[in-house]
Design a protein around this motif. Sequence first.
Motif, mmCIF file in Angstrom:
data_model
loop_
_atom_site.group_PDB
_atom_site.id
_atom_site.type_symbol
_atom_site.label_atom_id
_atom_site.label_comp_id
_atom_site.label_asym_id
_atom_site.label_seq_id
_atom_site.Cartn_x
_atom_site.Cartn_y
_atom_site.Cartn_z
ATOM 1 N N ALA A 74 106.995 30.150 75.556
ATOM 2 C CA ALA A 74 107.416 28.893 74.935
ATOM 3 C C ALA A 74 108.321 29.144 73.739
ATOM 4 O O ALA A 74 109.314 28.437 73.526
ATOM 5 C CB ALA A 74 106.190 28.087 74.520
ATOM 6 N N LEU A 99 105.281 16.263 68.411
ATOM 7 C CA LEU A 99 104.452 17.114 69.274
ATOM 8 C C LEU A 99 102.972 17.045 68.920
ATOM 9 O O LEU A 99 102.158 17.784 69.470
ATOM 10 C CB LEU A 99 104.936 18.564 69.190
ATOM 11 C CG LEU A 99 106.358 18.809 69.719
ATOM 12 C CD1 LEU A 99 106.811 20.226 69.388
ATOM 13 C CD2 LEU A 99 106.420 18.576 71.223
ATOM 14 N N TRP A 157 112.282 28.136 73.123
ATOM 15 C CA TRP A 157 112.831 27.498 71.919
ATOM 16 C C TRP A 157 114.030 28.285 71.392
ATOM 17 O O TRP A 157 115.069 27.695 71.065
ATOM 18 C CB TRP A 157 111.751 27.402 70.848
ATOM 19 C CG TRP A 157 112.298 27.091 69.487
ATOM 20 C CD1 TRP A 157 112.647 25.865 69.004
ATOM 21 C CD2 TRP A 157 112.586 28.030 68.445
ATOM 22 N NE1 TRP A 157 113.148 25.980 67.722
ATOM 23 C CE2 TRP A 157 113.116 27.298 67.363
ATOM 24 C CE3 TRP A 157 112.452 29.416 68.324
ATOM 25 C CZ2 TRP A 157 113.506 27.915 66.170
ATOM 26 C CZ3 TRP A 157 112.838 30.025 67.150
ATOM 27 C CH2 TRP A 157 113.360 29.278 66.082
ATOM 28 N N GLU A 213 109.223 25.393 66.783
ATOM 29 C CA GLU A 213 110.061 24.267 66.384
ATOM 30 C C GLU A 213 109.915 23.974 64.893
ATOM 31 O O GLU A 213 110.895 23.697 64.202
ATOM 32 C CB GLU A 213 109.686 23.043 67.226
ATOM 33 C CG GLU A 213 110.766 21.971 67.308
ATOM 34 C CD GLU A 213 110.766 21.032 66.126
ATOM 35 O OE1 GLU A 213 111.798 20.375 65.893
ATOM 36 O OE2 GLU A 213 109.736 20.942 65.418
ATOM 37 N N SER A 268 111.248 21.058 80.201
ATOM 38 C CA SER A 268 112.072 22.238 79.903
ATOM 39 C C SER A 268 111.360 23.519 80.306
ATOM 40 O O SER A 268 111.974 24.456 80.824
ATOM 41 C CB SER A 268 112.417 22.271 78.412
ATOM 42 O OG SER A 268 113.201 21.157 78.037
ATOM 43 N N TYR A 269 110.059 23.553 80.084
ATOM 44 C CA TYR A 269 109.284 24.754 80.424
ATOM 45 C C TYR A 269 109.231 24.953 81.932
ATOM 46 O O TYR A 269 109.329 26.077 82.432
ATOM 47 C CB TYR A 269 107.876 24.635 79.845
ATOM 48 C CG TYR A 269 107.096 25.932 79.859
ATOM 49 C CD1 TYR A 269 107.268 26.875 78.853
ATOM 50 C CD2 TYR A 269 106.184 26.206 80.879
ATOM 51 C CE1 TYR A 269 106.550 28.070 78.860
ATOM 52 C CE2 TYR A 269 105.466 27.394 80.890
ATOM 53 C CZ TYR A 269 105.657 28.318 79.881
ATOM 54 O OH TYR A 269 104.951 29.492 79.899
ATOM 55 N N TYR A 273 105.374 26.394 71.296
ATOM 56 C CA TYR A 273 106.635 25.678 71.097
ATOM 57 C C TYR A 273 106.604 24.891 69.789
ATOM 58 O O TYR A 273 107.588 24.877 69.036
ATOM 59 C CB TYR A 273 106.904 24.733 72.263
ATOM 60 C CG TYR A 273 108.296 24.150 72.233
ATOM 61 C CD1 TYR A 273 109.377 24.857 72.744
ATOM 62 C CD2 TYR A 273 108.541 22.904 71.665
ATOM 63 C CE1 TYR A 273 110.666 24.348 72.695
ATOM 64 C CE2 TYR A 273 109.811 22.375 71.608
ATOM 65 C CZ TYR A 273 110.870 23.102 72.126
ATOM 66 O OH TYR A 273 112.144 22.574 72.051
ATOM 67 N N ASN A 274 105.478 24.264 69.497
ATOM 68 C CA ASN A 274 105.349 23.498 68.256
ATOM 69 C C ASN A 274 105.572 24.376 67.031
ATOM 70 O O ASN A 274 106.320 24.017 66.115
ATOM 71 C CB ASN A 274 103.967 22.854 68.200
ATOM 72 C CG ASN A 274 103.760 22.033 66.945
ATOM 73 O OD1 ASN A 274 104.567 21.190 66.581
ATOM 74 N ND2 ASN A 274 102.647 22.288 66.271
ATOM 75 N N LYS A 297 109.201 16.065 77.234
ATOM 76 C CA LYS A 297 110.495 16.761 77.277
ATOM 77 C C LYS A 297 110.291 18.272 77.245
ATOM 78 O O LYS A 297 110.942 19.019 77.982
ATOM 79 C CB LYS A 297 111.361 16.314 76.100
ATOM 80 C CG LYS A 297 112.755 16.920 76.092
ATOM 81 C CD LYS A 297 113.567 16.375 74.920
ATOM 82 C CE LYS A 297 114.974 16.983 74.906
ATOM 83 N NZ LYS A 297 115.774 16.456 73.747
ATOM 84 N N MET A 298 109.380 18.721 76.394
ATOM 85 C CA MET A 298 109.082 20.151 76.314
ATOM 86 C C MET A 298 108.540 20.665 77.644
ATOM 87 O O MET A 298 108.933 21.727 78.131
ATOM 88 C CB MET A 298 108.059 20.406 75.204
ATOM 89 C CG MET A 298 107.626 21.862 75.068
ATOM 90 S SD MET A 298 105.887 22.046 74.633
ATOM 91 C CE MET A 298 105.068 21.480 76.134
#
Length: 421
Positions: free
Chosen positions: A73, A370, A77, A336, A314-315, A332-333, A310-311
């Motif tokens: 993840a 998120l 990013w 980001e 994308s993943y 990811y959080n 959305k994440m």
Amino acid sequence: MKQHTGRAATVALVAALTLVAAGCSGKSGDTDDTEGKGGVKTGPGVSADTITLGALTDLSGPYATLGKSIVQAQQMWADKVNKGGGICGRKIKIIVKDHGYDVQKAGAAYTEISPSVLAFPQVIGSPVMAAILDDVESDKILTFPQAWAASLLGKRSVQVLGTTYDVDMISAVEYLTRKKGLKKGDRIGHVYFEGDYGTNALAGSRYAAKQGGMTIVEQKIKATDTDLSAQVSALRAAKVKAMLISAGPTQTASLTGVAAAQKFTVPVVSSAPGYAPQLLATPAAKALLGMLSIVSAAPAVSTDLPAVKKMAASYKKAYPGQLIDAGVLSGYNSAELMGRDLKAACDAKDLSRAGLVKAHRSQSAVDNGLGTPQDFSDASAPATLASYIIKPDKKALGGVVGVEDAHELPAAQEYLNTAKP
């Protein structure tokens, strides 16, 4: 937790992400800040065209599945950021080191790569963080642990994202009282790892139980304990009305599976690190689906929150066929949020380590969609006191669905007030 079958793919991924530091000498605390491109102050981990970050992860130990998800993840990013031109005119690179949840290996990995990185958007494990905590603070390396022990609070360079384990267990006891019928005089079992993780979680459950006139029956275990038959027998003999578990997924599966086999089907509530959707493919699946709830600072990945959806999309595109679990969202959080800090530091023309920490601590109402908004201005306090309640679900994305949206309990703030010196 069983080792995931995609180990070869993980090794290849780590090889691709791991960047050998060159031309580095001296201690990581020797920052030697200089003015770089665009008049931006820089230091270790920042060159004219690159910002290098580090990850001390678990790809071969009890949290290997979690580690893989977080690594992928965060690379997703970085790829997105780099495709958009980078941050402050510089591309993002990540050095990944697998410590296998071994404190000595983690310490050696920190010594090896810390002189070459600006920050750590990922360090897995409370015992790992405890071992390097003083060095991280001395070196002024902004670090986001994938660990939530309250003992990590109070350091300007270390940010526990979301809640801490004690706050989550206060939410767990409140949930059991409100939704599962527990009442004054009842006993609650609490199975927990030795060390900061379990000790911190136990502090929260003890507090909440005392406030409600209930009693905690303790069962301390080690990370190497995988058969919890003895603990279940002890808690059954103690006539507990519910069980809390602050351990790993393997232990959660054993606790619920053994209890169900003994027809001891009381409610079980786990801290977020104690569950992985891969467990739904094991013999413990039926017990988990019927007995387990999870307290988490993050929503279920099956949530309708636009940023999470959305994440996830994308993943799926970046890693076809890979499970989207809580580690994906957590990784990811944190990446980001680190990106936001990097942009703020760039705007302040200070990409030194101290400059990045200052930029991070200047933010008091961060909402990236998120999860819950977070306050980073007070290093001594959790970033939020709000927890979600989620539960396993075979059909849902990530193997979990939401039960209750995040909410903050007055008892959590009261607890923190009593804990202050």
